[in-house]
Scaffold this motif. Structure first.
Motif, PDB file in Angstrom:
ATOM      1  N   ALA A   1       0.827  -1.203   0.000  1.00 25.70           N
ATOM      2  CA  ALA A   1       0.000   0.000   0.000  1.00 25.70           C
ATOM      3  C   ALA A   1       0.865   1.258   0.000  1.00 25.70           C
ATOM      4  O   ALA A   1       0.435   2.318  -0.471  1.00 25.70           O
ATOM      5  CB  ALA A   1      -0.924   0.000   1.219  1.00 25.70           C
ATOM      6  N   TYR A   2       2.090   1.137   0.503  1.00 21.53           N
ATOM      7  CA  TYR A   2       3.003   2.290   0.528  1.00 21.53           C
ATOM      8  C   TYR A   2       3.345   2.746  -0.888  1.00 21.53           C
ATOM      9  O   TYR A   2       3.426   3.944  -1.164  1.00 21.53           O
ATOM     10  CB  TYR A   2       4.277   1.912   1.278  1.00 21.53           C
ATOM     11  CG  TYR A   2       5.298   3.013   1.348  1.00 21.53           C
ATOM     12  CD1 TYR A   2       5.044   4.183   2.066  1.00 21.53           C
ATOM     13  CD2 TYR A   2       6.531   2.888   0.704  1.00 21.53           C
ATOM     14  CE1 TYR A   2       5.989   5.185   2.139  1.00 21.53           C
ATOM     15  CE2 TYR A   2       7.480   3.893   0.773  1.00 21.53           C
ATOM     16  CZ  TYR A   2       7.195   5.038   1.485  1.00 21.53           C
ATOM     17  OH  TYR A   2       8.138   6.037   1.556  1.00 21.53           O
ATOM     18  N   TYR A   3       3.536   1.794  -1.806  1.00 20.13           N
ATOM     19  CA  TYR A   3       3.786   2.156  -3.199  1.00 20.13           C
ATOM     20  C   TYR A   3       2.587   2.907  -3.774  1.00 20.13           C
ATOM     21  O   TYR A   3       2.733   3.905  -4.480  1.00 20.13           O
ATOM     22  CB  TYR A   3       4.055   0.909  -4.052  1.00 20.13           C
ATOM     23  CG  TYR A   3       5.235   0.084  -3.623  1.00 20.13           C
ATOM     24  CD1 TYR A   3       6.509   0.644  -3.533  1.00 20.13           C
ATOM     25  CD2 TYR A   3       5.094  -1.264  -3.338  1.00 20.13           C
ATOM     26  CE1 TYR A   3       7.609  -0.131  -3.157  1.00 20.13           C
ATOM     27  CE2 TYR A   3       6.174  -2.044  -2.957  1.00 20.13           C
ATOM     28  CZ  TYR A   3       7.426  -1.470  -2.871  1.00 20.13           C
ATOM     29  OH  TYR A   3       8.507  -2.236  -2.501  1.00 20.13           O
ATOM     30  N   LEU A   4       1.395   2.393  -3.481  1.00 20.12           N
ATOM     31  CA  LEU A   4       0.184   3.024  -3.994  1.00 20.12           C
ATOM     32  C   LEU A   4       0.003   4.418  -3.411  1.00 20.12           C
ATOM     33  O   LEU A   4      -0.498   5.322  -4.092  1.00 20.12           O
ATOM     34  CB  LEU A   4      -1.035   2.152  -3.667  1.00 20.12           C
ATOM     35  CG  LEU A   4      -1.048   0.760  -4.303  1.00 20.12           C
ATOM     36  CD1 LEU A   4      -2.265  -0.030  -3.838  1.00 20.12           C
ATOM     37  CD2 LEU A   4      -1.029   0.870  -5.816  1.00 20.12           C
ATOM     38  N   PHE A   5       0.415   4.607  -2.164  1.00 23.75           N
ATOM     39  CA  PHE A   5       0.356   5.927  -1.534  1.00 23.75           C
ATOM     40  C   PHE A   5       1.162   6.939  -2.351  1.00 23.75           C
ATOM     41  O   PHE A   5       0.678   8.035  -2.670  1.00 23.75           O
ATOM     42  CB  PHE A   5       0.901   5.833  -0.108  1.00 23.75           C
ATOM     43  CG  PHE A   5       1.212   7.155   0.525  1.00 23.75           C
ATOM     44  CD1 PHE A   5       0.205   7.983   0.990  1.00 23.75           C
ATOM     45  CD2 PHE A   5       2.540   7.583   0.667  1.00 23.75           C
ATOM     46  CE1 PHE A   5       0.503   9.213   1.580  1.00 23.75           C
ATOM     47  CE2 PHE A   5       2.844   8.797   1.246  1.00 23.75           C
ATOM     48  CZ  PHE A   5       1.816   9.614   1.707  1.00 23.75           C
ATOM     49  N   LEU A   6       2.381   6.564  -2.717  1.00 22.21           N
ATOM     50  CA  LEU A   6       3.220   7.460  -3.504  1.00 22.21           C
ATOM     51  C   LEU A   6       2.646   7.687  -4.897  1.00 22.21           C
ATOM     52  O   LEU A   6       2.665   8.806  -5.413  1.00 22.21           O
ATOM     53  CB  LEU A   6       4.637   6.891  -3.607  1.00 22.21           C
ATOM     54  CG  LEU A   6       5.449   6.849  -2.310  1.00 22.21           C
ATOM     55  CD1 LEU A   6       6.830   6.245  -2.571  1.00 22.21           C
ATOM     56  CD2 LEU A   6       5.598   8.245  -1.711  1.00 22.21           C
ATOM     57  N   VAL A   7       2.114   6.635  -5.502  1.00 24.01           N
ATOM     58  CA  VAL A   7       1.527   6.751  -6.837  1.00 24.01           C
ATOM     59  C   VAL A   7       0.342   7.709  -6.832  1.00 24.01           C
ATOM     60  O   VAL A   7       0.191   8.545  -7.736  1.00 24.01           O
ATOM     61  CB  VAL A   7       1.093   5.368  -7.362  1.00 24.01           C
ATOM     62  CG1 VAL A   7       0.233   5.501  -8.631  1.00 24.01           C
ATOM     63  CG2 VAL A   7       2.305   4.502  -7.653  1.00 24.01           C
ATOM     64  N   VAL A   8      -0.491   7.612  -5.812  1.00 22.62           N
ATOM     65  CA  VAL A   8      -1.670   8.485  -5.710  1.00 22.62           C
ATOM     66  C   VAL A   8      -1.264   9.952  -5.613  1.00 22.62           C
ATOM     67  O   VAL A   8      -1.848  10.825  -6.266  1.00 22.62           O
ATOM     68  CB  VAL A   8      -2.529   8.075  -4.491  1.00 22.62           C
ATOM     69  CG1 VAL A   8      -3.537   9.159  -4.139  1.00 22.62           C
ATOM     70  CG2 VAL A   8      -3.251   6.767  -4.784  1.00 22.62           C
ATOM     71  N   LEU A   9      -0.247  10.234  -4.815  1.00 21.49           N
ATOM     72  CA  LEU A   9       0.209  11.622  -4.678  1.00 21.49           C
ATOM     73  C   LEU A   9       0.848  12.128  -5.966  1.00 21.49           C
ATOM     74  O   LEU A   9       0.589  13.266  -6.400  1.00 21.49           O
ATOM     75  CB  LEU A   9       1.212  11.744  -3.523  1.00 21.49           C
ATOM     76  CG  LEU A   9       0.685  11.461  -2.116  1.00 21.49           C
ATOM     77  CD1 LEU A   9       1.740  11.844  -1.073  1.00 21.49           C
ATOM     78  CD2 LEU A   9      -0.613  12.206  -1.837  1.00 21.49           C
ATOM     79  N   LEU A  10       1.692  11.310  -6.583  1.00 21.23           N
ATOM     80  CA  LEU A  10       2.338  11.715  -7.835  1.00 21.23           C
ATOM     81  C   LEU A  10       1.303  11.925  -8.935  1.00 21.23           C
ATOM     82  O   LEU A  10       1.426  12.849  -9.750  1.00 21.23           O
ATOM     83  CB  LEU A  10       3.362  10.674  -8.252  1.00 21.23           C
ATOM     84  CG  LEU A  10       4.604  10.537  -7.359  1.00 21.23           C
ATOM     85  CD1 LEU A  10       5.489   9.400  -7.861  1.00 21.23           C
ATOM     86  CD2 LEU A  10       5.395  11.841  -7.313  1.00 21.23           C
ATOM     87  N   ALA A  11       0.283  11.072  -8.970  1.00 18.95           N
ATOM     88  CA  ALA A  11      -0.771  11.212  -9.975  1.00 18.95           C
ATOM     89  C   ALA A  11      -1.534  12.513  -9.781  1.00 18.95           C
ATOM     90  O   ALA A  11      -1.883  13.195 -10.762  1.00 18.95           O
ATOM     91  CB  ALA A  11      -1.723  10.016  -9.897  1.00 18.95           C
ATOM     92  N   TRP A  12      -1.786  12.879  -8.527  1.00 22.07           N
ATOM     93  CA  TRP A  12      -2.496  14.143  -8.272  1.00 22.07           C
ATOM     94  C   TRP A  12      -1.681  15.330  -8.770  1.00 22.07           C
ATOM     95  O   TRP A  12      -2.224  16.255  -9.384  1.00 22.07           O
ATOM     96  CB  TRP A  12      -2.796  14.299  -6.775  1.00 22.07           C
ATOM     97  CG  TRP A  12      -3.534  15.566  -6.491  1.00 22.07           C
ATOM     98  CD1 TRP A  12      -4.892  15.744  -6.498  1.00 22.07           C
ATOM     99  CD2 TRP A  12      -2.970  16.847  -6.201  1.00 22.07           C
ATOM    100  NE1 TRP A  12      -5.196  17.062  -6.234  1.00 22.07           N
ATOM    101  CE2 TRP A  12      -4.035  17.758  -6.042  1.00 22.07           C
ATOM    102  CE3 TRP A  12      -1.664  17.304  -6.058  1.00 22.07           C
ATOM    103  CZ2 TRP A  12      -3.841  19.101  -5.747  1.00 22.07           C
ATOM    104  CZ3 TRP A  12      -1.457  18.649  -5.768  1.00 22.07           C
ATOM    105  CH2 TRP A  12      -2.531  19.537  -5.611  1.00 22.07           C
ATOM    106  N   ILE A  13      -0.381  15.326  -8.505  1.00 23.46           N
ATOM    107  CA  ILE A  13       0.476  16.415  -8.992  1.00 23.46           C
ATOM    108  C   ILE A  13       0.409  16.486 -10.514  1.00 23.46           C
ATOM    109  O   ILE A  13       0.265  17.566 -11.105  1.00 23.46           O
ATOM    110  CB  ILE A  13       1.930  16.222  -8.536  1.00 23.46           C
ATOM    111  CG1 ILE A  13       2.036  16.264  -7.009  1.00 23.46           C
ATOM    112  CG2 ILE A  13       2.828  17.307  -9.141  1.00 23.46           C
ATOM    113  CD1 ILE A  13       3.425  15.919  -6.477  1.00 23.46           C
ATOM    114  N   GLU A  14       0.515  15.332 -11.165  1.00 20.45           N
ATOM    115  CA  GLU A  14       0.514  15.279 -12.638  1.00 20.45           C
ATOM    116  C   GLU A  14      -0.799  15.836 -13.201  1.00 20.45           C
ATOM    117  O   GLU A  14      -0.793  16.681 -14.101  1.00 20.45           O
ATOM    118  CB  GLU A  14       0.720  13.837 -13.098  1.00 20.45           C
ATOM    119  CG  GLU A  14       0.933  13.670 -14.583  1.00 20.45           C
ATOM    120  CD  GLU A  14       2.286  14.198 -15.033  1.00 20.45           C
ATOM    121  OE1 GLU A  14       2.377  14.624 -16.198  1.00 20.45           O
ATOM    122  OE2 GLU A  14       3.237  14.185 -14.216  1.00 20.45           O
TER     123      GLU A  14
END
Length: 204
Positions: free
Chosen positions: A181-194
């Motif tokens: 879930a930690y990987y998904l946490f980072l992906v979610v934040l990076l996706a929001w920035i993008e």
């Protein structure tokens, strides 16, 4: 001039997540054996040594540069977002400010962390790194909820306000869950920035 800065901020925000994520994936592959050697558990407990531990490996300089450059790009993105959405509402002024703080925190994560298995007390650079990560998480999550609160009545940003709230809630839940879930946490934040950066760049 203001519009140029906003456009530049949109470009910076769009480049940042791709750069950060791309470098993480590349270095994780190249330094896979090293990371396992320092205690990284890719599935059971990835957050224990990743991605900070990459800065300790044979390609550590690349990860340090990744933190510093990505943090700078996030700061620039936050400035442009402020110029676009800042109003009299305190929440919409606070949100970009918190994102700027998060960007500074990512830059400070360029200080090397301490190895999981170490002898002796924590080092100063290790304490700075870990503190910066905490500041990044708190500032970023708070920014998402402030954006939702401040932009929910803005016709141009109403949908994005809901997206920001959903991202904040999902990120909190993922952060509390163990393992991958930690990987998904980072992906979610990076996706929001993008997504936000592209929207910022496309606005007339």
């Amino acid at each position: 001039m203001k519009r140029r800065i906003i456009k530049l901020a949109g470009v910076a925000g769009a480049i940042g997540p791709i750069l950060f994520g791309g470098v993480l994936v590349m270095l994780s592959v190249l330094a896979y054996d090293f990371m396992l050697g320092i205690g990284w558990q890719p599935v059971a407990d990835p957050a224990g040594a990743w991605p900070s531990g990459l800065a300790l490996g044979p390609f550590g300089a690349a990860q340090i540069a990744n933190f510093v450059i990505s943090g700078f790009l996030l700061c620039l993105f936050a400035v442009g977002l402020h110029l676009e959405i800042a109003t009299r509402h305190t929440s919409t002024c606070l949100a970009p400010t918190l994102l700027f703080v998060a960007g500074v925190a990512v830059t400070l994560m360029g200080f090397r962390t301490d190895p999981i298995e170490r002898v002796g007390p924590r080092s100063l650079h290790g304490l700075i790194h870990d503190s910066a990560f905490v500041v990044f998480v708190l500032a970023f999550l708070a920014a998402l909820f402030f954006l939702w609160w401040g932009l929910r009545w803005d016709a141009r940003w109403r949908g994005h306000a809901r997206y920001s709230m959903a991202t904040g809630i999902l990120a909190v839940l993922l952060l509390l869950l163990p393992g991958v879930a930690y990987y998904l946490f980072l992906v979610v934040l990076l996706a929001w920035i993008e997504v936000t950066a592209i929207r910022l760049w496309l606005l007339p």
